[in-house]
Scaffold this motif. Structure first.
Motif, short mmCIF file in Angstrom:
data_model
loop_
_atom_site.label_atom_id
_atom_site.label_comp_id
_atom_site.label_asym_id
_atom_site.label_seq_id
_atom_site.Cartn_x
_atom_site.Cartn_y
_atom_site.Cartn_z
N LEU A 14 43.57 33.26 44.87
CA LEU A 14 43.04 32.26 43.95
C LEU A 14 43.81 30.95 44.03
O LEU A 14 43.25 29.87 43.84
CB LEU A 14 43.08 32.83 42.53
N PRO A 43 35.00 38.82 36.64
CA PRO A 43 36.22 39.30 37.28
C PRO A 43 36.06 39.53 38.79
O PRO A 43 37.01 39.33 39.56
CB PRO A 43 36.50 40.62 36.55
N ASP A 45 34.69 37.71 40.84
CA ASP A 45 34.90 36.46 41.56
C ASP A 45 36.35 36.31 42.01
O ASP A 45 36.62 36.05 43.18
CB ASP A 45 34.51 35.27 40.67
N TYR A 46 37.31 36.49 41.09
CA TYR A 46 38.70 36.33 41.52
C TYR A 46 39.16 37.52 42.36
O TYR A 46 40.05 37.38 43.22
CB TYR A 46 39.64 36.08 40.34
N LYS A 47 38.55 38.69 42.16
CA LYS A 47 38.94 39.85 42.97
C LYS A 47 38.59 39.64 44.45
O LYS A 47 39.39 39.95 45.33
CB LYS A 47 38.27 41.11 42.43
N ASP A 50 40.82 37.02 46.08
CA ASP A 50 42.14 37.56 46.42
C ASP A 50 42.09 38.51 47.60
O ASP A 50 43.01 38.54 48.43
CB ASP A 50 42.74 38.28 45.22
N LEU A 310 38.97 30.29 36.44
CA LEU A 310 39.14 31.59 37.09
C LEU A 310 40.56 32.12 36.88
O LEU A 310 40.75 33.33 36.70
CB LEU A 310 38.84 31.47 38.58
N GLN A 311 41.56 31.24 36.88
CA GLN A 311 42.94 31.67 36.61
C GLN A 311 43.04 32.24 35.20
O GLN A 311 43.70 33.27 34.98
CB GLN A 311 43.90 30.49 36.76
N LEU A 313 40.59 33.59 33.46
CA LEU A 313 39.88 34.87 33.45
C LEU A 313 40.75 35.97 34.04
O LEU A 313 40.84 37.08 33.50
CB LEU A 313 38.58 34.73 34.26
N LYS A 314 41.42 35.67 35.13
CA LYS A 314 42.30 36.66 35.77
C LYS A 314 43.48 37.02 34.87
O LYS A 314 43.90 38.19 34.81
CB LYS A 314 42.80 36.11 37.11
N ALA A 315 44.00 36.04 34.15
CA ALA A 315 45.14 36.28 33.26
C ALA A 315 44.75 37.03 32.00
O ALA A 315 45.62 37.49 31.24
CB ALA A 315 45.78 34.94 32.89
N GLY A 316 43.45 37.15 31.75
CA GLY A 316 42.99 37.88 30.58
C GLY A 316 43.11 37.11 29.28
O GLY A 316 43.15 37.70 28.20
#
Length: 328
Positions: A14, A43, A45-47, A50, A310-311, A313-316
């Motif tokens: 990402l 989720p 998307d960032y998966k 990566d 997106l960051q 979303l990834k960080a929750g």
């Protein structure tokens, strides 16, 4: 046109996502070109940013949930015309939607009802389709009275709770304290804080020791095996999350283990299965129009903030659906 891209397979991650100028894509005979108005982030998307996908030609445009306007129609793409408002869940292997224009197979595209905004259309795809597929396509509802929905504060869980209400099922869900308010807004008969409660004990208490008829399990792994102690006889466990445990005792209560997922539908090359994405999207949209399902949009961010969104979303740290507004 401007687009958010993964530059190449050697620069995944990402942190390496970039905005770049790329060519406007043209549709093949069975495809539509769509002017993108809004994109729903997920989720996955960032998966994939990566991990990458072997089938990608790079640079690769990311994004799979789209709401926009048809601008070109392939000669075999029936049922659409230039100017149609549409929305769809796309193919992860193809260039995606975080761009001014994108192309997709017409078979998977649904018409966006006039009553819904582009942002609402983009918000009700991946997670809602996943929940809808599980409840309306995978399980047998004939004698079902109750459902356990894992991670009720996640996107799939929130959608599943609302759909389960429409089906008249007793709803039991797990959540963390951080997402408790959102789960309470949607509502559930029993809410279990999995950090502080024994989930199995709480489920059995809520069902007078019988167990649930359906479990929608987005966690996977050992949590799937643990579900076997939470099920009623002839119960149905729907595995939505990745990873099956090494062993599950399904025989003692005559349980069914059902695999549900959207990811493989385009790989199947089954046009009927691909078209069912559009059919399900239309069904979900009609529930929103009728006021029976809330898209639960948490934030609408501008196109140039997609990587930051997106960051988060990834960080929750997000609550509710994040939408990227592509066309002003």
């Amino acid at each position: 046109m401007r687009a958010w891209i993964v530059p190449n397979q050697a620069t995944l991650g990402l942190e390496n996502l970039k905005m770049a100028d790329v060519a406007i894509p043209m549709p093949d005979d069975d495809e539509l070109q769509v002017k993108v108005h809004a994109v729903g982030l997920n989720p996955v998307d960032y998966k994939v940013i990566d991990a990458g996908i072997a089938a990608w030609a790079t640079p690769h445009i990311i994004g799979i949930d789209v709401a926009g306007e048809v601008t070109k129609v392939g000669v075999r793409a029936s049922g659409f015309k230039v100017g149609d408002r549409v929305f769809y869940h796309g193919d992860l292997r193809r260039n995606g939607s975080l761009a001014a224009y994108t192309v997709t197979l017409a078979a998977g595209v649904a018409h966006l009802p006039a009553e819904l905004s582009y942002q609402q259309g983009a918000a009700i795809l991946c997670a809602n389709l996943t929940a809808y597929q599980a409840l309306y396509r995978k399980v047998n509802l004939t004698t079902a009275h109750s459902v356990l929905i894992h991670a009720g504060g996640g996107a799939v869980g929130l959608a599943a709770l609302q759909l389960a209400h429409q089906l008249g099922l007793q709803t039991i869900t797990t959540t963390s304290e951080r997402k408790l308010a959102l789960v309470e807004k949607v509502g559930a008969d029993t809410i279990i804080d999995y950090h502080h409660e024994d989930v199995t004990k709480a489920v059995l208490t809520a069902t007078n020791g019988r167990g649930v008829d359906i479990s929608l399990n987005t966690i996977g792994g050992d949590e799937l095996a643990a579900d076997t102690d939470r099920m009623a006889y002839n119960g149905q466990i729907v595995a939505i999350g990745d990873g099956l445990p090494d062993h599950m005792d399904l025989d003692d209560r005559a349980l069914a283990l059902i695999r549900s997922g959207l990811g493989g539908v385009y790989r199947s090359n089954d046009e009927l299965a691909i078209h069912d994405l559009a059919v399900m999207a239309n069904g979900i949209a009609q529930l929103v129009v009728a006021g029976k399902l809330d898209p639960l949009i948490g934030a609408v961010e501008p196109f140039d903030q997609a990587a930051v969104a997106l960051q988060a979303l990834k960080a929750g740290t997000t609550v509710g659906k994040t939408i990227i507004k592509v066309t002003p």
